[in-house]
Design an enzyme around this catalytic site. Sequence first.
Site, PDB file in Angstrom:
ATOM      1  N   ASN A  54       0.823  -1.212   0.000  1.00  0.00           N
ATOM      2  CA  ASN A  54       0.000   0.000   0.000  1.00  0.00           C
ATOM      3  C   ASN A  54       0.855   1.260   0.000  1.00  0.00           C
ATOM      4  O   ASN A  54       0.481   2.269   0.571  1.00  0.00           O
ATOM      5  CB  ASN A  54      -0.907   0.017   1.236  1.00  0.00           C
ATOM      6  CG  ASN A  54      -1.695  -1.264   1.361  1.00  0.00           C
ATOM      7  OD1 ASN A  54      -2.294  -1.723   0.394  1.00  0.00           O
ATOM      8  ND2 ASN A  54      -1.691  -1.849   2.531  1.00  0.00           N
ATOM      9  N   HIS A 132      -6.647  -4.239  31.855  1.00  0.00           N
ATOM     10  CA  HIS A 132      -6.600  -3.140  30.883  1.00  0.00           C
ATOM     11  C   HIS A 132      -7.752  -3.217  29.868  1.00  0.00           C
ATOM     12  O   HIS A 132      -8.205  -4.303  29.507  1.00  0.00           O
ATOM     13  CB  HIS A 132      -5.263  -3.219  30.141  1.00  0.00           C
ATOM     14  CG  HIS A 132      -4.943  -2.037  29.288  1.00  0.00           C
ATOM     15  ND1 HIS A 132      -5.202  -2.017  27.941  1.00  0.00           N
ATOM     16  CD2 HIS A 132      -4.390  -0.841  29.585  1.00  0.00           C
ATOM     17  CE1 HIS A 132      -4.798  -0.850  27.438  1.00  0.00           C
ATOM     18  NE2 HIS A 132      -4.299  -0.121  28.416  1.00  0.00           N
ATOM     19  N   GLU A 174      -2.922  -9.013  34.434  1.00  0.00           N
ATOM     20  CA  GLU A 174      -1.714  -8.224  34.235  1.00  0.00           C
ATOM     21  C   GLU A 174      -0.732  -8.678  35.302  1.00  0.00           C
ATOM     22  O   GLU A 174      -1.142  -9.143  36.368  1.00  0.00           O
ATOM     23  CB  GLU A 174      -2.021  -6.721  34.400  1.00  0.00           C
ATOM     24  CG  GLU A 174      -2.989  -6.214  33.349  1.00  0.00           C
ATOM     25  CD  GLU A 174      -3.282  -4.714  33.486  1.00  0.00           C
ATOM     26  OE1 GLU A 174      -2.462  -3.979  34.059  1.00  0.00           O
ATOM     27  OE2 GLU A 174      -4.352  -4.299  33.014  1.00  0.00           O
ATOM     28  N   SER A 178      -1.950  -1.537  35.979  1.00  0.00           N
ATOM     29  CA  SER A 178      -1.429  -0.256  35.518  1.00  0.00           C
ATOM     30  C   SER A 178      -1.921   0.941  36.311  1.00  0.00           C
ATOM     31  O   SER A 178      -1.291   1.980  36.293  1.00  0.00           O
ATOM     32  CB  SER A 178      -1.752  -0.070  34.039  1.00  0.00           C
ATOM     33  OG  SER A 178      -3.139  -0.158  33.823  1.00  0.00           O
ATOM     34  N   ASP A 203      -0.281 -10.183  30.874  1.00  0.00           N
ATOM     35  CA  ASP A 203       0.108  -8.937  30.211  1.00  0.00           C
ATOM     36  C   ASP A 203       1.210  -8.287  31.045  1.00  0.00           C
ATOM     37  O   ASP A 203       0.971  -7.838  32.167  1.00  0.00           O
ATOM     38  CB  ASP A 203      -1.133  -8.026  30.110  1.00  0.00           C
ATOM     39  CG  ASP A 203      -0.835  -6.702  29.414  1.00  0.00           C
ATOM     40  OD1 ASP A 203       0.343  -6.302  29.339  1.00  0.00           O
ATOM     41  OD2 ASP A 203      -1.802  -6.054  28.953  1.00  0.00           O
ATOM     42  N   HIS A 206       3.864  -3.551  32.236  1.00  0.00           N
ATOM     43  CA  HIS A 206       4.592  -2.702  33.189  1.00  0.00           C
ATOM     44  C   HIS A 206       5.738  -3.425  33.879  1.00  0.00           C
ATOM     45  O   HIS A 206       6.458  -2.824  34.676  1.00  0.00           O
ATOM     46  CB  HIS A 206       3.621  -2.141  34.223  1.00  0.00           C
ATOM     47  CG  HIS A 206       2.565  -1.307  33.578  1.00  0.00           C
ATOM     48  ND1 HIS A 206       2.812  -0.034  33.127  1.00  0.00           N
ATOM     49  CD2 HIS A 206       1.286  -1.588  33.239  1.00  0.00           C
ATOM     50  CE1 HIS A 206       1.720   0.446  32.558  1.00  0.00           C
ATOM     51  NE2 HIS A 206       0.777  -0.482  32.601  1.00  0.00           N
ATOM     52  N   LYS A 235       6.534   1.316  26.784  1.00  0.00           N
ATOM     53  CA  LYS A 235       6.758   1.688  28.187  1.00  0.00           C
ATOM     54  C   LYS A 235       8.255   1.651  28.492  1.00  0.00           C
ATOM     55  O   LYS A 235       8.988   2.458  27.961  1.00  0.00           O
ATOM     56  CB  LYS A 235       5.869   0.835  29.062  1.00  0.00           C
ATOM     57  CG  LYS A 235       4.444   1.396  28.941  1.00  0.00           C
ATOM     58  CD  LYS A 235       3.313   0.470  29.122  1.00  0.00           C
ATOM     59  CE  LYS A 235       2.024   1.218  28.790  1.00  0.00           C
ATOM     60  NZ  LYS A 235       0.904   0.332  28.560  1.00  0.00           N
TER      61      LYS A 235
HETATM   62  C1  LIG Z   1      -0.390   0.413  28.005  1.00  0.00           C
HETATM   63  C2  LIG Z   1      -1.012  -0.923  28.155  1.00  0.00           C
HETATM   64  C3  LIG Z   1      -1.453  -1.651  27.043  1.00  0.00           C
HETATM   65  C4  LIG Z   1      -1.493  -1.053  25.673  1.00  0.00           C
HETATM   66  O1  LIG Z   1      -0.236  -0.942  25.122  1.00  0.00           O
HETATM   67  P1  LIG Z   1      -0.001   0.102  23.913  1.00  0.00           P
HETATM   68  O2  LIG Z   1       1.250  -0.378  23.273  1.00  0.00           O
HETATM   69  O3  LIG Z   1       0.123   1.447  24.543  1.00  0.00           O
HETATM   70  O4  LIG Z   1      -1.187   0.001  23.008  1.00  0.00           O
HETATM   71  C5  LIG Z   1      -1.895  -2.938  27.234  1.00  0.00           C
HETATM   72  N1  LIG Z   1      -1.942  -3.489  28.459  1.00  0.00           N
HETATM   73  C6  LIG Z   1      -1.568  -2.803  29.566  1.00  0.00           C
HETATM   74  C7  LIG Z   1      -1.648  -3.452  30.896  1.00  0.00           C
HETATM   75  C8  LIG Z   1      -1.106  -1.493  29.446  1.00  0.00           C
HETATM   76  O5  LIG Z   1      -0.776  -0.810  30.546  1.00  0.00           O
END
Ligand SMILES: *Cc1c(COP(=O)(O)O)cnc(C)c1O
Length: 377
Positions: A54, A132, A174, A178, A203, A206, A235
């Site tokens: 594209n 999240h 997580e 967060s 996840d 952090h 992050k």
């Molecule tokens: C920030 C965050 C995301 C999203 O990540 P991005 O790369 O900013 O889209 C996903 N899960 C958690 C726990 C987050 O803090």
Amino acid sequence: MQRRQQRRPLDSVLDERLAHKSAAGLRRTLLDVQPAEPGRVLLEGRSFLDFASNDYLGLGHRPDPGGDPGSARASRLVTGNLPVHRRAERAFAEWVGLESALLFTSGYAANVGTVAGLMGRGDVVFSDELNHASLIDGSRLSRARIEIVPHRDLDALRRGLETCDAERVLVITESIFSMEGTHADLAALRDLTTAHGAWLMVDEAHSLGTMGPEGRGSCVAAGVRPDILVGTLGKAMGSAGAFVAGSSTLREALIHDARSFVFSTGIAPAVAAGLPARIDWLRQADEARALQAAHCRRLSDGLRALGVEVRGSGPILGAIYGSPEVAVEAERRLAAAGILARAIRPPTVPRGTSRLRIVPSAAHSRQDIEAFLEALA
Ligand SMILES: *Cc1c(COP(=O)(O)O)cnc(C)c1O
């Protein structure tokens, strides 16, 4: 209880799904393309005129100052799969100690695509109430039944798993939440999910870079092998994008079923190319990690001395004020002293728990931390 016997490992379910695709002639592979001059692409050493991407104006070829193309120019399933992608994916898999990894353009895209791609109608997702938004949205899109688990409540999760009769069950958490910096008990979650034949998704947005030896995250630190590990790169990594790590079967399944991967332009080569070096930086960042952790300890002690309830033990702290007005007043006082921390209010956090979300950085000095506490005194 009958059902539990029938629950199968994630790989076994995914292998079967992939076999169906093969049988139907729908199995896909990623083409390994190399960037070439505008309008062309190199495929196994041969130059092709590219009518598949594209790159309307040819700008996707123009290198960033770093020298790598600014765009993958197409989904990686079309012509956007480049060596820099694979290199970064191998580096991430090795770093977190799992077999394989797949890059996504953001953590949001990774979570939505992964949960919705793996789970479906009739399945059950157990999701911590503070997970999240991307995990919530992915669960909703999947059409699986969603069981919200009170924050870090292992007993509630155990009861839920004991009475759940679905064949496919995913538990999502997580590693570090967060909005208040609380840590999940990953070892207990792994034991519980394994005992019930459920899959575990963690996840690590952090905790990657901030926790564990060489910043390898909370799962490595706890000696836990999740079925699905998500790392985000915007992050601690200081870049952009995300990866999902697990078995190579998981990676293969996501290439087919994660719609945010399939129907989205691959992560920019200029970004992907920088990732292995960033992993090295994070591996060697023990001093910065120790300083950030020391800042967190000093801030929690100082805030508690001021009578404020503090949640989390780093790298994020939540200073709980309860009412939105008081939290905003704290934000205002800090701002007057030239310090930015944001008040987080409902609906982002539950009612009655308005707070300051505080994220100290190794880029701050000890005096900066004292200035923060003085502003709130
Ligand atoms: C920030 C965050 C995301 C999203 O990540 P991005 O790369 O900013 O889209 C996903 N899960 C958690 C726990 C987050 O803090």
